[in-house]
Design an enzyme around this catalytic site. Structure first.
Site, PDB file in Angstrom:
ATOM      1  N   ASP A 190      49.970 -48.954 -24.042  1.00 59.92           N
ATOM      2  CA  ASP A 190      50.177 -49.290 -25.443  1.00 59.92           C
ATOM      3  C   ASP A 190      48.912 -48.970 -26.234  1.00 59.92           C
ATOM      4  O   ASP A 190      48.182 -48.043 -25.883  1.00 59.92           O
ATOM      5  CB  ASP A 190      50.550 -50.779 -25.557  1.00 59.92           C
ATOM      6  CG  ASP A 190      51.545 -51.060 -26.664  1.00 59.92           C
ATOM      7  OD1 ASP A 190      51.172 -50.921 -27.840  1.00 59.92           O
ATOM      8  OD2 ASP A 190      52.693 -51.422 -26.364  1.00 59.92           O
ATOM      9  N   HIS A 225      49.666 -54.046 -31.567  1.00 62.37           N
ATOM     10  CA  HIS A 225      50.939 -53.924 -30.863  1.00 62.37           C
ATOM     11  C   HIS A 225      50.813 -54.276 -29.381  1.00 62.37           C
ATOM     12  O   HIS A 225      51.622 -55.038 -28.838  1.00 62.37           O
ATOM     13  CB  HIS A 225      51.433 -52.489 -31.047  1.00 62.37           C
ATOM     14  CG  HIS A 225      52.843 -52.237 -30.659  1.00 62.37           C
ATOM     15  ND1 HIS A 225      53.202 -51.834 -29.394  1.00 62.37           N
ATOM     16  CD2 HIS A 225      53.998 -52.296 -31.378  1.00 62.37           C
ATOM     17  CE1 HIS A 225      54.515 -51.647 -29.344  1.00 62.37           C
ATOM     18  NE2 HIS A 225      55.020 -51.927 -30.537  1.00 62.37           N
ATOM     19  N   SER A 285      60.391 -52.790 -28.905  1.00 64.67           N
ATOM     20  CA  SER A 285      59.088 -53.002 -28.278  1.00 64.67           C
ATOM     21  C   SER A 285      58.938 -54.421 -27.746  1.00 64.67           C
ATOM     22  O   SER A 285      58.163 -54.667 -26.825  1.00 64.67           O
ATOM     23  CB  SER A 285      57.962 -52.741 -29.283  1.00 64.67           C
ATOM     24  OG  SER A 285      57.712 -51.380 -29.425  1.00 64.67           O
TER      25      SER A 285
END
Length: 462
Positions: free
Chosen positions: A165, A225, A401
């Site tokens: 990520d 994220h 996600s």
């Protein structure tokens, strides 16, 4: 999916009210009980009102005969409130044997109102993490994944989950479960940390100014994220702080392959290979190879040969590759790596159990998990910084996600319960144990991931 997952900070009111609720729970840690399928050495017998003495001659005979059939003797232990009586069995017998005894005793004397096994019960794992009640995705009866019942059997201990990520901030709520990781971003244009590949998987922020990524591209704050995804997988449980991860006993291997404007598939492929323990040119040997690899990323493209080869090599090492299906409201066959062979592709569902408004769909989707939507997104770890890193905090985000790491966490629970499972077995059991959608979810695969049933299936597998 990166960029399409929208954060929303917890309100101060929500945090304060949840903190009070968490404190109330701590005073009664055994409030939630679940039946333990363990042997028992007791029965409960209740006679109809007005029957005296406790055991009639007919009742004594019924109890004696039922015990003889199981090769045990039975004696009166004590009276209970409400008029029932506890009977002690001379040795522990299985729940099935105890049920058969109870039925035989009831059938042998019409004066007996009921007889039943005196089951052993145990606490159902209910974390004391202060924001746990905001995590509807874990336990909501309609839209949740039924994690608490799974936690009575597995925590993810002994399993490494790689999160490929944006890197990660060392958030206090999962730092105890964080391995060293690596940075696979090969260009400073994307990396935002002044260098290329190195041993530092920290997320420096992926904010961009208008026009940075391409002509006319929008400005954007840092997404944090990878930090949010990591918390969904393995935030620490029972630390009276924040949230709890699906596989709170697992270790997370953070691998940074995304930065400003995204990440190159070549960098992502190398991260996949290295995560599973395969050699990557110029990189040291991975001493903590992952058995689960989470890819909450993607883009509109066919599955590249390089990406497919990395996935194949990781699977050959025994790693389960879990991928977000995509947030384009389109067929997942157009989104890579969700359209690659051998991956567990995950669509997103809402709190009502239907397909999230943004979620991709189609025959390439394996199953679904909570990804949230407007009004009910997914709570996890985050950072306060809008550009460069600030302090630890928590936020809501929605997207496939968020759905993918829920499935990665369940896969880790399964492998913790049964380390012998192959990637194909994990995928098969995830599908066969998934529960039916309570709302419309066309093209969402086999069902909503069911942590309780998946772990039970893993334990039962050879």
């Amino acid at each position: 999916m990166h960029r399409s997952s929208l954060p929303r900070l917890f309100s101060a009111l929500a945090l304060a009210s949840l903190a009070c609720a968490a404190q109330a729970r701590e005073h009664n840690p055994l409030a939630d009980l679940a039946r333990d399928e363990s042997p028992t050495d007791r029965l409960i017998v209740k006679y109809r009102d007005g029957v005296q003495p406790f055991a009639t001659a007919r009742g004594e005979a019924a109890i004696r005969v039922a015990g003889n059939r199981q090769g045990v003797s039975v004696r009166h232990l004590r009276a209970m409130s409400g008029g029932a009586h506890v009977m002690a069995i001379s040795r522990a017998i299985s729940p099935q044997e105890a049920e058969a005894m109870a039925q035989a005793i009831s059938a042998g004397d019409p004066d007996i109102l009921y007889a039943e096994p005196d089951h052993l019960l145990k606490p159902l794992m209910t974390p004391n993490d202060s924001y746990y009640s905001l995590q509807w995705s874990l336990s909501d009866a309609t839209g949740g994944i039924r994690a608490p019942a799974a936690w009575d059997k597995a925590s993810g201990s002994g399993v490494v989950v790689a999160v490929i990520d944006t890197g990660v901030r060392k958030h206090a709520d999962f730092s105890a479960n964080l391995l060293a990781g690596r940075d696979f971003v090969s260009t400073s244009f994307i990396s935002n940390d002044g260098d290329g590949r190195d041993a530092d998987a920290a997320d420096p922020g992926d904010y961009v100014t208008a026009g940075y990524c391409s002509t006319g591209s929008a400005a954007a704050n840092s997404s944090w994220h990878g930090t949010h995804v990591t918390g969904i997988v393995a935030a620490t449980a029972n630390n009276k702080t924040g949230v709890v991860g699906v596989a709170w006993g697992a270790k997370v291997l953070p691998l940074r392959a995304l930065g400003r404007c995204g990440g190159y598939s070549s960098d992502i492929a190398d991260a996949i290979s290295w995560a599973a323990g395969n050699a990557v040119s110029g990189q040291p040997t991975n001493t903590t190879p992952a058995k689960v690899i989470n890819l909450s990323l993607g883009g509109t493209a066919a599955c590249g040969k390089t990406t497919q080869a990395a996935i194949n090599a990781a699977r050959a090492k025994g790693a389960v590759v879990v991928v977000a299906a995509g947030n384009e409201k389109a067929n997942a066959s157009t989104s890579s790596p969700a359209n690659c062979t051998g991956v567990v592709s995950v669509a997103a569902t809402t709190k009502a159990g239907g397909r999230a408004s943004y979620s991709n769909y189609g025959t390439s989707v394996t199953l679904a998990a909570p990804g949230g939507d407007s009004g009910a997104a997914i709570a996890s770890t985050w950072n306060t910084g809008t550009s460069t890193p600030g302090s630890d905090t928590y936020a809501y985000m929605a997207g496939t996600s968020m759905a993918a790491p829920a499935v990665s966490g369940v896969a880790a629970l399964m492998l913790s319960a049964n380390p012998k499972l192959t990637p194909d077995q994990v995928a098969t059991l995830l599908k066969s144990s998934a529960r039916a959608f309570p709302a419309s979810c066309s093209g969402c695969g086999a069902g909503i991931v069911n942590a309780e049933a998946a772990v039970a299936a893993a334990l039962a597998a050879k």
